[in-house]
Design an enzyme around this catalytic site. Structure first.
Site, PDB file in Angstrom:
ATOM      1  N   TYR A  13       0.825  -1.211   0.000  1.00  0.00           N
ATOM      2  CA  TYR A  13       0.000   0.000   0.000  1.00  0.00           C
ATOM      3  C   TYR A  13       0.858   1.260   0.000  1.00  0.00           C
ATOM      4  CZ  TYR A  13      -4.220  -2.680   0.548  1.00  0.00           C
ATOM      5  OH  TYR A  13      -5.263  -3.546   0.315  1.00  0.00           O
ATOM      6  N   CYS A 273      -1.706   1.794  10.515  1.00  0.00           N
ATOM      7  CA  CYS A 273      -0.744   2.713  11.142  1.00  0.00           C
ATOM      8  C   CYS A 273      -1.072   3.151  12.559  1.00  0.00           C
ATOM      9  CB  CYS A 273      -0.589   3.963  10.282  1.00  0.00           C
ATOM     10  SG  CYS A 273       0.435   3.666   8.848  1.00  0.00           S
TER      11      CYS A 273
HETATM   12  C1  UDX Z   1      -3.057   7.314   8.506  1.00  0.00           C
HETATM   13  C2  UDX Z   1      -2.561   8.779   8.428  1.00  0.00           C
HETATM   14  O1  UDX Z   1      -3.665   9.652   8.150  1.00  0.00           O
HETATM   15  C3  UDX Z   1      -1.474   8.904   7.378  1.00  0.00           C
HETATM   16  O2  UDX Z   1      -0.965  10.212   7.341  1.00  0.00           O
HETATM   17  C4  UDX Z   1      -0.364   7.910   7.711  1.00  0.00           C
HETATM   18  O3  UDX Z   1       0.676   7.960   6.788  1.00  0.00           O
HETATM   19  C5  UDX Z   1      -0.920   6.510   7.784  1.00  0.00           C
HETATM   20  O4  UDX Z   1      -1.972   6.453   8.737  1.00  0.00           O
HETATM   21  P1  UDX Z   1      -4.735   5.830   7.075  1.00  0.00           P
HETATM   22  O5  UDX Z   1      -4.584   4.835   8.181  1.00  0.00           O
HETATM   23  O6  UDX Z   1      -4.563   5.359   5.678  1.00  0.00           O
HETATM   24  O7  UDX Z   1      -3.694   7.016   7.270  1.00  0.00           O
HETATM   25  O8  UDX Z   1      -6.198   6.481   7.158  1.00  0.00           O
HETATM   26  P2  UDX Z   1      -6.870   7.689   7.954  1.00  0.00           P
HETATM   27  O9  UDX Z   1      -7.609   8.501   6.979  1.00  0.00           O
HETATM   28  O10 UDX Z   1      -5.931   8.401   8.831  1.00  0.00           O
HETATM   29  O11 UDX Z   1      -7.966   6.936   8.838  1.00  0.00           O
HETATM   30  C6  UDX Z   1      -7.631   6.065   9.915  1.00  0.00           C
HETATM   31  C7  UDX Z   1      -8.880   5.557  10.606  1.00  0.00           C
HETATM   32  O12 UDX Z   1      -9.524   6.608  11.339  1.00  0.00           O
HETATM   33  C8  UDX Z   1      -9.945   5.009   9.658  1.00  0.00           C
HETATM   34  O13 UDX Z   1     -10.493   3.824  10.203  1.00  0.00           O
HETATM   35  C9  UDX Z   1     -10.958   6.127   9.599  1.00  0.00           C
HETATM   36  O14 UDX Z   1     -12.227   5.682   9.259  1.00  0.00           O
HETATM   37  C10 UDX Z   1     -10.902   6.650  11.034  1.00  0.00           C
HETATM   38  N1  UDX Z   1     -11.383   8.037  11.192  1.00  0.00           N
HETATM   39  C11 UDX Z   1     -10.767   9.059  10.510  1.00  0.00           C
HETATM   40  C12 UDX Z   1     -12.448   8.308  12.050  1.00  0.00           C
HETATM   41  O15 UDX Z   1     -12.996   7.409  12.673  1.00  0.00           O
HETATM   42  N2  UDX Z   1     -12.851   9.620  12.199  1.00  0.00           N
HETATM   43  C13 UDX Z   1     -12.263  10.663  11.549  1.00  0.00           C
HETATM   44  O16 UDX Z   1     -12.695  11.813  11.753  1.00  0.00           O
HETATM   45  C14 UDX Z   1     -11.185  10.370  10.674  1.00  0.00           C
HETATM   46  P1  ADP Z   2       2.493  -1.343   3.595  1.00  0.00           P
HETATM   47  O1  ADP Z   2       1.116  -0.877   3.936  1.00  0.00           O
HETATM   48  O2  ADP Z   2       3.511  -0.925   4.615  1.00  0.00           O
HETATM   49  O3  ADP Z   2       2.894  -1.000   2.201  1.00  0.00           O
HETATM   50  P2  ADP Z   2       2.065  -4.124   2.750  1.00  0.00           P
HETATM   51  O4  ADP Z   2       1.908  -5.351   3.600  1.00  0.00           O
HETATM   52  O5  ADP Z   2       0.935  -3.697   1.881  1.00  0.00           O
HETATM   53  O6  ADP Z   2       2.495  -2.956   3.760  1.00  0.00           O
HETATM   54  O7  ADP Z   2       3.338  -4.283   1.798  1.00  0.00           O
HETATM   55  C1  ADP Z   2       4.578  -4.727   2.197  1.00  0.00           C
HETATM   56  C2  ADP Z   2       5.153  -5.641   1.100  1.00  0.00           C
HETATM   57  O8  ADP Z   2       6.525  -5.925   1.423  1.00  0.00           O
HETATM   58  C3  ADP Z   2       4.464  -6.991   0.956  1.00  0.00           C
HETATM   59  O9  ADP Z   2       3.987  -7.147  -0.367  1.00  0.00           O
HETATM   60  C4  ADP Z   2       5.585  -8.036   1.286  1.00  0.00           C
HETATM   61  O10 ADP Z   2       5.511  -9.196   0.483  1.00  0.00           O
HETATM   62  C5  ADP Z   2       6.837  -7.236   0.963  1.00  0.00           C
HETATM   63  N1  ADP Z   2       8.044  -7.735   1.657  1.00  0.00           N
HETATM   64  C6  ADP Z   2       8.209  -8.043   2.964  1.00  0.00           C
HETATM   65  N2  ADP Z   2       9.465  -8.433   3.220  1.00  0.00           N
HETATM   66  C7  ADP Z   2      10.143  -8.388   2.048  1.00  0.00           C
HETATM   67  C8  ADP Z   2      11.500  -8.685   1.651  1.00  0.00           C
HETATM   68  N3  ADP Z   2      12.433  -9.080   2.532  1.00  0.00           N
HETATM   69  N4  ADP Z   2      11.839  -8.521   0.344  1.00  0.00           N
HETATM   70  C9  ADP Z   2      10.906  -8.102  -0.553  1.00  0.00           C
HETATM   71  N5  ADP Z   2       9.631  -7.811  -0.243  1.00  0.00           N
HETATM   72  C10 ADP Z   2       9.239  -7.948   1.033  1.00  0.00           C
END
Ligand code: UDX
Ligand code: ADP
Length: 459
Positions: A13, A273
């Site tokens: 991601y 996160c």
């Molecule tokens: C987060 C941070 O925003 C981003 O900057 C960081 O790099 C990764 O973590 P993300 O987890 O992708 O991003 O989504 P985010 O939009 O932050 O939402 C997190 C959670 O909080 C979701 O489940 C969302 O639905 C919830 N949320 C968000 C609420 O419940 N209320 C709100 O007002 C905002």
């Molecule tokens: P993020 O949200 O942090 O991007 P994901 O789980 O979506 O996390 O992606 C992490 C990717 O890293 C996975 O596709 C996994 O297969 C890959 N990965 C993990 N360890 C290794 C490694 N040692 N070498 C190459 N790819 C790896």
């Protein structure tokens, strides 16, 4: 250093969307994304871009435009490392599920494996950029592995945390509030600043030391999650009083010192996160003996768990204290709209609570495949895979999912839910028909007019 070749380890991601945008904005740089997961790389190379492994608005178009020109997906990790001047580490760093720091600390085994691999393969100088969300002082560990196991080559380590939010990743990348680059070597910092400089104004590119950069990432996520837990705490108080949490959010958000964003009360935050980063912060604080600091941040998670539990408890008590054998339709399984990611989604935990009460769960999500729903539940190991199969059914159509259901739980704020024919849904359900709106996306009085027993968060 002039950058002509970038390698990104981890096609997930973070790595996927980030590299797609870097490639689009730097047509002269060859960007290769590698991963050990062959299936995932094959999916990234799918001709039909609607089948990419990650759903993110705008991503398919960019991949279509750049793939095969200067963006490549491959499983040939060593080759890509060797050819590049700059390597991004974008592998997953889940919370540890074993040993010291279990349930708290980040599991850095994938990062460490990458560092060891880079050290083994590299024959020319490299800039290594840590992109995965990492606890503070990880750069030091990467540096030590590279310097102690690598050959005669020079490694510069940078911390460049990702601030993109899923569902809006492409927009966040194209127009970031800021890009953070932490490092020691000015030359390495400027090399990376140049890559971003092709589309990000220089005054939005912040240069810091490595520790500030790593800690800023954890702190930003902790502050954002804290806002949600704060408003969710108030939502419970609103439910006991005549106050309406939407009105409270609006009123406090208009204070320019507070601001309007991230104040939507919900069934609880999810995603890969927030919880992980706060747990890291708590773990680090505790390891320095800072117990008050650790307890302070830990409360954000305690409140979030409480919110999910409160939601399912409320559903059960409203359904006359029993959901055994009743069909509960869950609309939404992803942790937020516009993503197929389900990591730490509130839906998983709410479903688990309801399954403990022997409910039958019907799941519909516009982007999450059926297989994922079962993997998520099986991962909890609360019950056998067979039991999950028996009690949970997934649907690719919402109207089938709600047929004969006693209640609907709205778990994700997908826009399409607002456009449904709710009268038709009402007619399909058992009566009385309940809606538990975990995202406050429907209109209470409209739903009540149709005949639903409607409850939301904080009203
Ligand atoms: C987060 C941070 O925003 C981003 O900057 C960081 O790099 C990764 O973590 P993300 O987890 O992708 O991003 O989504 P985010 O939009 O932050 O939402 C997190 C959670 O909080 C979701 O489940 C969302 O639905 C919830 N949320 C968000 C609420 O419940 N209320 C709100 O007002 C905002
Ligand atoms: P993020 O949200 O942090 O991007 P994901 O789980 O979506 O996390 O992606 C992490 C990717 O890293 C996975 O596709 C996994 O297969 C890959 N990965 C993990 N360890 C290794 C490694 N040692 N070498 C190459 N790819 C790896």
């Amino acid at each position: 250093m002039q950058i002509n070749n970038i390698c990104c380890i981890g096609a997930g991601y973070v790595g996927g969307p980030t590299m797609a945008v870097i490639a689009k904005k730097n047509p002269n740089i060859k960007v290769t994304i590698v991963d050990i997961n062959e299936e995932r790389i094959a999916a990234w190379n799918e001709n039909d871009v609607s089948k990419l492994p990650i759903y993110e608005p705008g991503l398919a178009e960019i991949v279509k435009e750049t793939r095969g020109k200067n963006l490549f997906f491959s499983t040939e990790i060593d080759k890509a490392i060797d050819e590049s001047e700059m390597i991004f580490i974008s592998v997953n760093t889940p919370t540890k599920t074993y040993g010291k720091g279990k349930g708290m600390a980040a599991d850095l085994k994938y990062v460490e494996l990458c560092a060891r691999n880079i050290a083994k393969v590299a024959t020319t100088d490299k800039i290594v950029v840590e992109k995965s969300t990492l606890p503070v002082r990880t750069a030091q560990a990467i540096k030590s592995i590279l310097h102690n196991t690598g050959g005669d080559v020079n490694f510069s380590i940078l911390s460049n945390p990702e601030f993109l939010a899923e569902g809006t990743a492409i927009q966040d990348l194209l127009n970031p509030d800021r890009v953070l680059i932490g490092g020691e070597s000015q030359d390495a910092i400027e090399s990376l600043a140049n890559v971003y400089g092709s589309w990000v104004p220089q005054d939005r590119i912040l240069r810091t030391n490595v520790w500030s950069s790593e800690l800023s990432k954890l702190t930003a996520n902790a502050f954002l999650a804290q806002r949600i837990s704060s408003i969710n705490a108030i939502s419970e108080l609103c439910e006991k009083t005549e106050a309406n949490v939407a009105e409270v959010s609006k009123a406090i958000g208009m204070d320019s010192r507070i601001g309007p964003k991230f104040l939507n009360a919900s069934v609880g935050f999810g995603g890969s996160c927030f919880q992980k980063d706060i747990l890291n912060l708590v773990y680090i604080a505790r390891s320095y003996g800072l117990n008050e600091v650790a307890d302070y941040w830990e409360q954000v998670i305690i409140l979030n768990d409480h919110q999910k539990r409160r939601f399912s408890d409320n559903l059960i008590s409203t359904l006359y204290n029993t959901v055994s054998g009743k069909k509960i339709a869950m609309l939404g399984w992803a942790f937020k709209k516009d993503t197929n990611d389900t990591r730490e989604s509130a839906a998983i935990y709410v479903a688990d609570h309801l399954l403990n009460e022997q409910a039958n769960i019907a799941v519909y999500d516009p982007k999450v495949p059926s297989k994922k729903v079962y993997t998520d539940l099986n991962y909890l190991q609360t019950r056998s895979e067979n039991e999950n199969k028996e009690l949970v059914e997934t649907f690719d159509n919402p109207y089938n999912a709600v047929k004969n259901a006693h209640a609907i739980a709205i778990m994700t704020e997908w826009d399409e839910f607002k456009t449904y024919d709710w009268k038709k849904i009402y007619d399909l359900m058992k009566k009385p028909a309940f809606i538990f709106d975990g995202r406050n996306i429907l209109n209470k009085s409209e739903m009540e007019k149709i005949g639903f027993e409607y409850s939301s968060i904080g009203h």
